[in-house]
Scaffold this motif. Structure first.
Motif, mmCIF file in Angstrom:
data_model
loop_
_atom_site.group_PDB
_atom_site.id
_atom_site.type_symbol
_atom_site.label_atom_id
_atom_site.label_comp_id
_atom_site.label_asym_id
_atom_site.label_seq_id
_atom_site.Cartn_x
_atom_site.Cartn_y
_atom_site.Cartn_z
ATOM 1 N N ASP A 70 1.181 -1.465 -0.034
ATOM 2 C CA ASP A 70 -0.052 -0.387 -0.203
ATOM 3 C C ASP A 70 0.988 1.004 -0.366
ATOM 4 O O ASP A 70 0.439 2.483 -0.777
ATOM 5 N N THR A 114 -8.082 -2.309 -3.540
ATOM 6 C CA THR A 114 -7.047 -2.891 -3.563
ATOM 7 C C THR A 114 -8.313 -4.746 -4.099
ATOM 8 O O THR A 114 -9.021 -5.222 -3.673
ATOM 9 N N PHE A 169 -3.768 -1.889 -6.767
ATOM 10 C CA PHE A 169 -4.363 -1.017 -6.095
ATOM 11 C C PHE A 169 -5.223 0.406 -6.627
ATOM 12 O O PHE A 169 -5.383 0.769 -7.686
#
Length: 148
Positions: A26, A46, A99
């Protein structure tokens, strides 16, 4: 991003905690999104987080992230993790994921982001297939809203 995996990063099988790895992924995705848009960003989703092989204590991981496609204010970022055994030199792609980040203006509202110019074969392939993934994400989000 490069990290050496210590015992505190691993579970009782001496393999890396998935949640810890997701944190690193992330962060790398956020950096890629901010570099692309040159503004504040937030994680929106995600998906396709695929654990392909275990990461073991003592290995090094390299996390690579790049923007594959953009919509008006959102960016799809592809993240790939490769592990390396430092003694043998063996390298393995261990995790991949997509993502989605949203660019934010000075008031914290979604803001337009620049488009993407794919260069490599992988970038072109992911760029071409991104609108389909974008539609699936929108449908999944809409379905969850209707389920409430």
């Amino acid at each position: 991003m490069t990290q050496l995996i210590f015992p505190s990063d691993t579970n009782h099988h001496d393999t890396m905690f998935g949640g810890k790895l997701m944190e690193y992924m992330d962060k790398a995705a956020a950096i890629a999104a901010m570099r692309h848009a040159r503004m504040r960003v937030v994680t929106a989703s995600t998906d396709s987080l695929d654990f392909l092989a275990p990461i073991r204590v003592g290995e090094v991981i390299e996390i690579e992230a790049f923007v594959t496609w953009t919509s008006r204010s959102s960016m799809e970022i592809y993240v790939s993790v490769t592990s390396e055994n430092l003694y043998t030199g063996s390298r393995t792609v261990t995790v991949t994921a997509f993502f989605t980040f949203v660019g934010l203006d000075e008031h914290g509202k979604p803001a337009p982001v620049p488009g993407v110019q794919p260069e490599s074969e992988l970038e072109r392939s992911l760029y071409i297939s991104a609108p389909g993934r974008h539609q699936l994400r929108k449908k999944r989000k809409q379905d969850r809203i209707l389920d409430r």
